[in-house]
Write a protein that holds these residues in place. Structure first.
Motif, PDB file in Angstrom:
ATOM      1  N   CYS A 177       0.812  -1.225   0.000  1.00 46.33           N
ATOM      2  CA  CYS A 177       0.000   0.000   0.000  1.00 46.33           C
ATOM      3  C   CYS A 177       0.840   1.267   0.000  1.00 46.33           C
ATOM      4  O   CYS A 177       0.789   2.068   0.942  1.00 46.33           O
ATOM      5  CB  CYS A 177      -0.981  -0.007   1.176  1.00 46.33           C
ATOM      6  N   GLY A 205      -0.687  -3.720  -3.608  1.00 51.71           N
ATOM      7  CA  GLY A 205      -1.225  -2.371  -3.532  1.00 51.71           C
ATOM      8  C   GLY A 205      -0.136  -1.349  -3.787  1.00 51.71           C
ATOM      9  O   GLY A 205      -0.149  -0.249  -3.227  1.00 51.71           O
ATOM     10  N   PHE A 251      -6.774  -3.160  -4.095  1.00 53.65           N
ATOM     11  CA  PHE A 251      -5.709  -3.798  -4.879  1.00 53.65           C
ATOM     12  C   PHE A 251      -6.001  -5.265  -5.193  1.00 53.65           C
ATOM     13  O   PHE A 251      -5.247  -5.905  -5.927  1.00 53.65           O
ATOM     14  CB  PHE A 251      -4.351  -3.670  -4.170  1.00 53.65           C
ATOM     15  N   HIS A 286      -6.071  -0.807  -9.463  1.00 48.37           N
ATOM     16  CA  HIS A 286      -5.639  -1.577  -8.286  1.00 48.37           C
ATOM     17  C   HIS A 286      -4.562  -0.854  -7.481  1.00 48.37           C
ATOM     18  O   HIS A 286      -4.138  -1.361  -6.435  1.00 48.37           O
ATOM     19  CB  HIS A 286      -5.112  -2.952  -8.723  1.00 48.37           C
ATOM     20  N   PRO A 320      -9.816  -4.955  -0.064  1.00 50.14           N
ATOM     21  CA  PRO A 320      -8.994  -3.798  -0.453  1.00 50.14           C
ATOM     22  C   PRO A 320      -9.038  -3.605  -1.970  1.00 50.14           C
ATOM     23  O   PRO A 320      -9.254  -4.557  -2.723  1.00 50.14           O
ATOM     24  CB  PRO A 320      -7.588  -4.189   0.003  1.00 50.14           C
TER      25      PRO A 320
END
Ligand code: MHF
Ligand code: KIV
Ligand code: MG
Length: 266
Positions: free
Chosen positions: A182, A203, A230, A262, A228
């Motif tokens: 992320c 992510g 992603f 994503h 999430p």
């Protein structure tokens, strides 16, 4: 699949061929992932969430991780096995060395630890003793109570510069691989180009050297119904789990996954 080693992964990065990685917790899925050509299997502490039903990764124990690592090892057919060091299993350097040794003896070929530049000392000590280390940076879920939730990391300029510097410091300390979770896609690309060791993303956009997802997520399974951004469901349009795993490998290799939707922007 011929045995995947660190040398294989470094060569893939140099060739510009993407590395495929999935979490895996048992022998049957390890076998299926190898059949599909997944190069790296991660016994993630995400097992606390997807297998055990906890709301974080913190309750996962060394015994849990060693058990699943030994299970994956029995079904493995050539993949490189990476095991997450559980929350607080690296509270001291002695514990880090002891617990990493146990996971290597259970069947891991590499240990993954969450953190930043402060990991340098333990990474060096582990490498000296024959334990390759993957440093997990960006969103580090074991720190969810410090971070205040599962949030994108490195959006502020100062934090982004620090992450680049930390990645370089950890490579110099002897890290064998980096994992970015992320973080904005362009930052992840910059870090991947700044180090020679393979950088795996989740992510983190398509510019990293490889991709990882949680197995259950990519098979379209979730406990909460909330996934999430992603995550992509690779079961969609496939007739079997085996086909979904193969589709993941194909899309990562072709760089059609992850798509822009994503990833995260700065
Ligand atoms: N099933 C599962 N999949 C995972 O990817 C995963 C786990 N469990 N457990 C450990 C961590 C937790 N992870 C998570 C969980 C939620 C988000 C999430 O909801 N992210 C928001 C971004 C929020 C922001 O914009 O800052 C998103 O929209 O995706 C991200 C990572 C990743 N890891
Ligand atoms: C999401 C990946 C990177 C992980 O650390 C896990 O599954 O525990
Ligand atoms: Mg983990």
């Amino acid at each position: 699949m011929p045995d995947v080693t660190l040398t294989t992964l470094r060569a893939l990065k140099q060739k510009g061929e993407k590395i495929t990685m999935l979490t895996c917790y048992d022998a049957t899925f390890a076998s299926a992932c190898c059949e599909a050509g997944v190069e790296v299997l991660l016994i993630g502490d995400s097992l606390g969430m997807v297998l055990q039903g906890h709301d974080s990764t913190l309750p996962v124990s060394m015994a849990d991780t060693a058990y699943h690592t030994a299970s994956v090892k029995r079904g493995n057919a050539g993949a490189l096995i990476v095991a997450d060091l559980p929350f607080m299993a690296n509270a001291t350097l002695d514990q880090t060395l002891h617990n990493s040794g146990l996971l290597m003896q259970a069947g891991a070929h590499m240990i993954k630890v969450e953190g930043a530049a402060w990991l340098a000392e333990s990474i060096t000590r582990l490498a000296e003793r024959g334990v390759p280390v993957c440093a997990h940076m960006g969103l580090t879920p074991q720190a969810v109570n410090i971070l205040g939730g599962y949030k994108v990391q490195g959006r502020e300029q100062a934090q982004a510069r620090q992450m680049v510097a930390d990645a370089i410091a950890l490579e110099q300390a002897g890290a064998a691989m980096l994992l970015l979770e992320c973080v904005p896609s362009d930052l992840a690309g910059e870090i991947s180009r700044a180090v020679k060791v393979p950088v795996i993303g989740i992510g983190a956009g398509s510019q990293t050297d490889g991709q990882v997802l949680v197995l259950h997520d990519m098979l379209g399974l979730s406990l909460s119904g909330r996934v999430p951004k992603f995550v992509k469901n690779f079961m969609a349009g496939q007739a079997s789990i085996q086909d979904a795993l193969a589709a993941y490998v194909n899309e990562v290799k072709a760089v059609t996954f992850p798509a822009a939707e994503h990833g995260f922007s700065a």
